[in-house]
Design a protein around this motif. Structure first.
Motif, PDB file in Angstrom:
ATOM      1  N   CYS A 248       0.857  -1.190   0.000  1.00 25.94           N
ATOM      2  CA  CYS A 248       0.000   0.000   0.000  1.00 25.94           C
ATOM      3  C   CYS A 248       0.894   1.241   0.000  1.00 25.94           C
ATOM      4  O   CYS A 248       2.114   1.136  -0.063  1.00 25.94           O
ATOM      5  CB  CYS A 248      -0.941  -0.014   1.201  1.00 25.94           C
ATOM      6  SG  CYS A 248      -0.083   0.204   2.773  1.00 25.94           S
ATOM      7  N   HIS A 255       0.693  -6.390   0.865  1.00 28.96           N
ATOM      8  CA  HIS A 255      -0.563  -6.989   1.324  1.00 28.96           C
ATOM      9  C   HIS A 255      -0.928  -8.073   0.319  1.00 28.96           C
ATOM     10  O   HIS A 255      -0.868  -7.844  -0.882  1.00 28.96           O
ATOM     11  CB  HIS A 255      -1.680  -5.941   1.330  1.00 28.96           C
ATOM     12  CG  HIS A 255      -1.556  -4.932   2.426  1.00 28.96           C
ATOM     13  ND1 HIS A 255      -1.910  -5.202   3.725  1.00 28.96           N
ATOM     14  CD2 HIS A 255      -1.121  -3.655   2.426  1.00 28.96           C
ATOM     15  CE1 HIS A 255      -1.706  -4.129   4.476  1.00 28.96           C
ATOM     16  NE2 HIS A 255      -1.221  -3.168   3.724  1.00 28.96           N
ATOM     17  N   CYS A 310      -0.765  -3.041   9.512  1.00 31.99           N
ATOM     18  CA  CYS A 310      -0.187  -1.950   8.716  1.00 31.99           C
ATOM     19  C   CYS A 310      -0.829  -0.616   9.104  1.00 31.99           C
ATOM     20  O   CYS A 310      -1.975  -0.574   9.558  1.00 31.99           O
ATOM     21  CB  CYS A 310      -0.430  -2.250   7.248  1.00 31.99           C
ATOM     22  SG  CYS A 310       0.257  -1.029   6.127  1.00 31.99           S
ATOM     23  N   CYS A 312      -2.090   1.424   7.294  1.00 37.00           N
ATOM     24  CA  CYS A 312      -3.296   1.693   6.491  1.00 37.00           C
ATOM     25  C   CYS A 312      -4.530   1.062   7.121  1.00 37.00           C
ATOM     26  O   CYS A 312      -5.655   1.355   6.721  1.00 37.00           O
ATOM     27  CB  CYS A 312      -3.116   1.177   5.066  1.00 37.00           C
ATOM     28  SG  CYS A 312      -3.162  -0.616   4.930  1.00 37.00           S
TER      29      CYS A 312
HETATM   30 ZN    ZN Z   1      -0.992  -1.123   4.304  1.00 39.25          ZN
END
Ligand code: ZN
Length: 430
Positions: A248, A255, A310, A312
């Motif tokens: 990402c 991922h 993560c 994100c």
């Molecule tokens: Zn991520």
């Protein structure tokens, strides 16, 4: 918020429950649909009803590239041939190519999760995607093409090579995303610099497929093209093709699509799980694939799981970039060396370029020697070469535990290629 291609599951627990349900399906499907899998399961004394938890995956036998060869031309086939709508093959040079079959649903699933890559990369339907990978029998071109179209951006299907036309199109079409191998990316970046068109192009993102790239190479390409992000897209023919994951925008690992396949990280010698976070061989089991499903398929790719969540916030697990293949690993003076480790060391040394070669020789004393030839950085002074040489030799010894002799050559001296660049030359048996 537009259309999303992310998993419908919202938590890791939901994802695991979905995986178990799909694992049971895969085992049932292959046991009843494929004579090869049926035989393997019988030999391992496992029947579909024995799969009750995700840990029961370990009861299942491994599948390898030999099974693909043995089943040529339709290996692992688990559906009637009438249901197959397409085949793809790897560009293997020795022996028979790996050929994989797809049902209409397999193609549809592939396009869906490939579109997820573009969503993860923060793209929008306004993006214009120049696809500079090979079209044809192999999976790259078809995969990227379907993915871009499913996502809804504009595909510019160029194929590799033809730098002249590539550069014209970058300018004329206002391409915002470039998809290519890292080697091709370097050629393009150097061509853009040579032509002085950096200010005329609108590239924001580069997506690299099918080849390891060192940090130094990425930094050089990013600088020459002036892009915001460089992403890595993994992919192998056996597992649909490219598009099975993406890092990402935080670039803290790739991922991977755990709703489509399960990954185990195993010691390639013992085939037991490595401790979390350590390097192992990726072994994959598909959860939705119909025509040629994979059950504990040994990919030979070496990487490690990245623990934790993560930045994100995605529930999709991560693995690191590939360190190479267990097949590419070479042994010198009893030390296992992966080409990715050499990339890693060289990337940490200032004043050198991204291109290098490793030469292995056996001298009259009967011992093996490793020489690393590496380019000086483009604007770096040759006078500092002795210092760089020393630093490489010290760092390789320290980080990889093998002595080497480093040799610095001029920028641009080592060959570039549009496909994978050969880096390891083993002349010990000559
Ligand atoms: Zn991520």
């Amino acid at each position: 918020m537009g259309k999303t291609f992310m998993p419908v599951q919202k938590t890791r627990e939901e994802l695991a429950a979905f995986q178990l349900e799909r694992l049971k399906w895969t085992v049932h499907h292959t046991y009843h649909g494929s004579p090869l899998y049926h035989k393997k399961f019988e030999e391992a004394n496992v029947t579909p009803d024995k799969i009750r938890t995700l840990d029961d995956l370990r009861l299942l036998p491994f599948t390898t590239a030999d099974d693909l060869k043995a089943g040529y031309p339709f290996p692992l086939l688990s559906v009637p041939l009438d249901d197959v709508v397409r085949i793809h093959a790897s560009s293997g040079t020795t022996g028979k190519r790996k050929v994989l079959s797809y049902t209409a649903k397999d193609i549809d699933d592939w396009a869906h999760f490939f579109a997820r890559c573009f969503e993860m990369a923060g793209m929008s339907v306004a993006d214009r995607v120049q696809i500079c990978v090979g079209y044809g029998l192999w999976t790259a071109g078809a995969g990227f093409q379907n993915g871009v179209e499913r996502f809804g951006a504009m595909a510019i299907p160029m194929g590799p090579g033809n730098l002249d036309m590539q550069c014209d199109f970058l300018v004329d079409f206002g391409t915002t995303v470039l998809c290519c191998t890292a080697s091709m990316g370097l050629l393009m970046a150097e061509e853009v610099e040579k032509r002085g068109i950096k200010e005329k192009i609108k590239l924001k993102k580069v997506i690299f497929g099918s080849e390891r790239s060192s940090d130094a190479m990425r930094a050089r390409i990013g600088e020459l093209l002036g892009v915001e992000h460089i992403f890595d897209i993994p992919g192998m023919t056996e597992l649909y093709g490219p598009g099975t994951g993406l890092d990402c925008v935080h670039h803290q690992g790739i991922h991977y699509w755990a709703d489509y396949y399960i990954v185990e990280f195993l010691d390639p010698e013992t085939l037991q799980p490595v401790p979390e976070g350590q390097i192992g061989e990726m072994v994959v089991t598909t959860l939705q694939k119909e025509a040629a499903p994979l059950v504990r398929y040994r990919t030979r790719d070496l990487t490690r799981a990245i623990p934790g969540t993560c930045a994100c916030g995605s529930i999709l697990p991560r693995h690191d970039r590939f360190l190479g293949r267990s097949d590419d690993m070479f042994i010198i003076r009893a030390v296992n060396v992966y080409p990715g480790q050499i990339d890693h060391v060289l990337s940490s040394i200032p004043g050198i370029g991204s291109e290098y070669q490793v030469h292995l020789t056996r001298r009259a004393d009967g011992k093996d020697y490793m020489a690393i030839k590496v380019e000086r950085g483009k604007e770096c002074a040759p006078a500092d070469d002795p210092k760089r040489k020393k630093l490489i030799e010290v760092e390789v010894k320290k980080q990889i535990m093998v002595s080497c002799e480093a040799d610095i050559c001029c920028y641009g001296e080592l060959p570039r290629s549009e496909r994978k660049t050969k880096r390891v030359f083993d002349k010990r048996d000559e």
